[in-house]
Design a protein around this motif. Structure first.
Motif, PDB file in Angstrom:
ATOM      1  N   ASP A 133      35.611  55.142  44.148  1.00  0.00           N
ATOM      2  CA  ASP A 133      34.377  54.718  44.811  1.00  0.00           C
ATOM      3  C   ASP A 133      34.389  53.230  45.163  1.00  0.00           C
ATOM      4  OD1 ASP A 133      33.109  57.296  44.457  1.00  0.00           O
ATOM      5  OD2 ASP A 133      32.818  56.761  42.346  1.00  0.00           O
ATOM      6  N   ILE A 134      35.313  52.473  44.582  1.00  0.00           N
ATOM      7  CA  ILE A 134      35.350  51.026  44.774  1.00  0.00           C
ATOM      8  C   ILE A 134      36.022  50.681  46.096  1.00  0.00           C
ATOM      9  CG2 ILE A 134      36.220  48.844  43.849  1.00  0.00           C
ATOM     10  CD1 ILE A 134      33.990  50.088  42.178  1.00  0.00           C
ATOM     11  N   ASP A 135      35.385  49.803  46.861  1.00  0.00           N
ATOM     12  CA  ASP A 135      35.912  49.399  48.165  1.00  0.00           C
ATOM     13  C   ASP A 135      36.726  48.113  48.104  1.00  0.00           C
ATOM     14  OD1 ASP A 135      34.502  51.439  49.874  1.00  0.00           O
ATOM     15  OD2 ASP A 135      32.754  50.463  48.975  1.00  0.00           O
ATOM     16  N   ILE A 136      36.358  47.218  47.165  1.00  0.00           N
ATOM     17  CA  ILE A 136      37.024  45.921  47.058  1.00  0.00           C
ATOM     18  C   ILE A 136      37.094  45.527  45.589  1.00  0.00           C
ATOM     19  CG2 ILE A 136      36.784  43.431  47.526  1.00  0.00           C
ATOM     20  CD1 ILE A 136      35.464  44.168  50.174  1.00  0.00           C
ATOM     21  N   VAL A 137      38.191  44.905  45.196  1.00  0.00           N
ATOM     22  CA  VAL A 137      38.303  44.313  43.864  1.00  0.00           C
ATOM     23  C   VAL A 137      38.232  42.792  44.025  1.00  0.00           C
ATOM     24  CG1 VAL A 137      39.694  44.026  41.795  1.00  0.00           C
ATOM     25  CG2 VAL A 137      39.734  46.207  43.020  1.00  0.00           C
ATOM     26  N   ALA A 138      37.319  42.166  43.304  1.00  0.00           N
ATOM     27  CA  ALA A 138      37.157  40.718  43.348  1.00  0.00           C
ATOM     28  C   ALA A 138      37.542  40.128  41.995  1.00  0.00           C
ATOM     29  CB  ALA A 138      35.714  40.341  43.682  1.00  0.00           C
ATOM     30  N   VAL A 139      38.101  38.931  42.019  1.00  0.00           N
ATOM     31  CA  VAL A 139      38.530  38.315  40.766  1.00  0.00           C
ATOM     32  C   VAL A 139      38.382  36.797  40.857  1.00  0.00           C
ATOM     33  CG1 VAL A 139      40.940  38.199  41.541  1.00  0.00           C
ATOM     34  CG2 VAL A 139      40.434  38.195  39.097  1.00  0.00           C
ATOM     35  N   ALA A 140      38.027  36.186  39.729  1.00  0.00           N
ATOM     36  CA  ALA A 140      38.045  34.728  39.636  1.00  0.00           C
ATOM     37  C   ALA A 140      39.498  34.288  39.575  1.00  0.00           C
ATOM     38  CB  ALA A 140      37.284  34.267  38.396  1.00  0.00           C
ATOM     39  N   LYS A 141      39.928  33.488  40.558  1.00  0.00           N
ATOM     40  CA  LYS A 141      41.349  33.154  40.681  1.00  0.00           C
ATOM     41  C   LYS A 141      41.700  31.783  40.102  1.00  0.00           C
ATOM     42  CE  LYS A 141      40.909  31.273  45.367  1.00  0.00           C
ATOM     43  NZ  LYS A 141      41.429  31.349  46.761  1.00  0.00           N
ATOM     44  N   GLY A 142      40.725  31.103  39.514  1.00  0.00           N
ATOM     45  CA  GLY A 142      41.000  29.818  38.894  1.00  0.00           C
ATOM     46  C   GLY A 142      40.230  28.692  39.549  1.00  0.00           C
ATOM     47  N   PRO A 143      40.310  27.532  38.944  1.00  0.00           N
ATOM     48  CA  PRO A 143      41.151  27.176  37.804  1.00  0.00           C
ATOM     49  C   PRO A 143      40.624  27.744  36.488  1.00  0.00           C
ATOM     50  CG  PRO A 143      39.723  25.350  38.352  1.00  0.00           C
ATOM     51  CD  PRO A 143      39.496  26.394  39.401  1.00  0.00           C
ATOM     52  N   GLY A 144      41.437  27.561  35.438  1.00  0.00           N
ATOM     53  CA  GLY A 144      41.051  28.048  34.120  1.00  0.00           C
ATOM     54  C   GLY A 144      42.273  28.221  33.245  1.00  0.00           C
ATOM     55  N   SER A 145      42.127  29.042  32.217  1.00  0.00           N
ATOM     56  CA  SER A 145      43.224  29.333  31.301  1.00  0.00           C
ATOM     57  C   SER A 145      44.384  29.974  32.060  1.00  0.00           C
ATOM     58  CB  SER A 145      42.736  30.282  30.202  1.00  0.00           C
ATOM     59  OG  SER A 145      43.800  30.993  29.625  1.00  0.00           O
ATOM     60  N   PHE A 146      45.591  29.428  31.904  1.00  0.00           N
ATOM     61  CA  PHE A 146      46.742  29.966  32.625  1.00  0.00           C
ATOM     62  C   PHE A 146      46.964  31.435  32.278  1.00  0.00           C
ATOM     63  CE2 PHE A 146      47.390  25.472  32.991  1.00  0.00           C
ATOM     64  CZ  PHE A 146      48.025  25.302  34.208  1.00  0.00           C
ATOM     65  N   THR A 147      46.937  31.753  30.986  1.00  0.00           N
ATOM     66  CA  THR A 147      47.157  33.140  30.565  1.00  0.00           C
ATOM     67  C   THR A 147      46.035  34.040  31.052  1.00  0.00           C
ATOM     68  OG1 THR A 147      48.357  32.408  28.597  1.00  0.00           O
ATOM     69  CG2 THR A 147      47.516  34.658  28.594  1.00  0.00           C
ATOM     70  N   GLY A 148      44.800  33.586  30.900  1.00  0.00           N
ATOM     71  CA  GLY A 148      43.656  34.376  31.343  1.00  0.00           C
ATOM     72  C   GLY A 148      43.695  34.666  32.829  1.00  0.00           C
ATOM     73  N   LEU A 149      44.037  33.651  33.624  1.00  0.00           N
ATOM     74  CA  LEU A 149      44.107  33.848  35.074  1.00  0.00           C
ATOM     75  C   LEU A 149      45.185  34.849  35.447  1.00  0.00           C
ATOM     76  CD1 LEU A 149      43.678  30.184  36.367  1.00  0.00           C
ATOM     77  CD2 LEU A 149      41.998  32.023  36.431  1.00  0.00           C
ATOM     78  N   ARG A 150      46.327  34.739  34.801  1.00  0.00           N
ATOM     79  CA  ARG A 150      47.419  35.673  35.104  1.00  0.00           C
ATOM     80  C   ARG A 150      46.998  37.116  34.818  1.00  0.00           C
ATOM     81  NH1 ARG A 150      50.818  31.588  32.397  1.00  0.00           N
ATOM     82  NH2 ARG A 150      51.920  30.386  33.988  1.00  0.00           N
ATOM     83  N   ILE A 151      46.307  37.309  33.691  1.00  0.00           N
ATOM     84  CA  ILE A 151      45.865  38.658  33.324  1.00  0.00           C
ATOM     85  C   ILE A 151      44.839  39.174  34.322  1.00  0.00           C
ATOM     86  CG2 ILE A 151      44.583  39.989  31.595  1.00  0.00           C
ATOM     87  CD1 ILE A 151      45.898  38.152  29.471  1.00  0.00           C
ATOM     88  N   GLY A 152      43.860  38.349  34.657  1.00  0.00           N
ATOM     89  CA  GLY A 152      42.813  38.774  35.585  1.00  0.00           C
ATOM     90  C   GLY A 152      43.348  39.072  36.965  1.00  0.00           C
TER      91      GLY A 152
END
Length: 240
Positions: free
Chosen positions: A56-75
């Motif tokens: 049902d999802i049309d788009i995936v959105a994500v916070a791309k940074g800046p921030g924790s290097f590991t956290g950003l890679r996972i997200g």
């Protein structure tokens, strides 16, 4: 249009589902940085609670940074994987833009500050005008002293939010006095609903990406990269 949004740019893990202008659901966990363990279960639980599937999802959105290097890679990796599996587009949103969006129609200026370690913060400066949020200082990594010097030059009150507040609260009050305002705890940290709403606007304007194109925004090199470069310099000096 349904958007699945996620933000793992700090210790906070947050996921939201938005359907056009309606927020259907949002999960926020502000406890330990184990995003690799909790992000996918959060997404699964939220979709089930909202009676929505990835189809049902049309788009995936994500916070791309800046921030924790590991956290950003996972997200970012999770967003790319989900988009790839469903063959749908992605939208990357600045972590700082989304944080500032937590404070709608605030007077004065808004200044998110994220702990960047090494005595620095990730920060930017924003202002609401005619119901639109404008960036007046681009995202950067700098010391809190450098940031305050920039803010002292402006006359407005400054609303701070983000995980860099606690370590710098006293200094900000000392230098800015009553001009320093701190956001309520409910909006101080990242919220996937803000990522979703900003992504919705971008999508309506055709600002979408193929998942191949999405990359994190780091602003500076990781600790591992810096240590490697320092090691190479030492090795080079030793050979000369």
């Amino acid at each position: 249009m349904k958007i699945l949004a996620l933000d793992t740019s700090s210790i906070v893990a947050t996921v939201a589902v938005m359907d056009d202008d309606r927020l259907i659901g949002e999960y926020i966990i502000n406890h330990k940085r184990t995003h690799s363990q909790k992000l996918m279960p959060m997404i699964k639980a939220l979709l089930e609670s909202c009676e929505v599937t990835m189809k049902d999802i049309d788009i995936v959105a994500v916070a791309k940074g800046p921030g924790s290097f590991t956290g950003l890679r996972i997200g970012v990796a999770t967003a790319k994987g989900l988009a790839h599996a469903q063959n749908i587009p992605v939208v990357g949103i600045s972590t700082l833009d989304a944080l500032a969006f937590n404070m709608p129609f605030s007077e004065g200026i808004i200044c998110p500050i994220l702990d960047a370690r090494r005595n620095q913060v990730y920060t930017a400066v924003y202002k609401w005008e005619n119901k639109d949020l404008y960036s007046i200082e681009k995202p950067a990594a700098m010391s809190i002293k450098e940031l305050v010097e920039k803010l002292i030059e402006r006359p407005e009150k400054v609303t701070f939010l983000g995980d860099g507040i606690e370590a710098n609260r006293e200094y900000l009050i000392e230098r800015l006095g009553e001009r320093a305002v701190f956001s309520p705890n409910s909006v101080k940290m990242q919220r996937a609903s803000s990522v979703a709403e900003l992504a919705m606007e971008k999508a309506k304007n055709g600002e979408i990406q193929n998942y191949f194109e999405l990359v994190p925004t780091y602003l500076r090199k990781s600790e591992a990269e810096r240590q490697y470069e320092e090691k190479m310099k030492r090795c080079g000096n030793g050979e000369s």
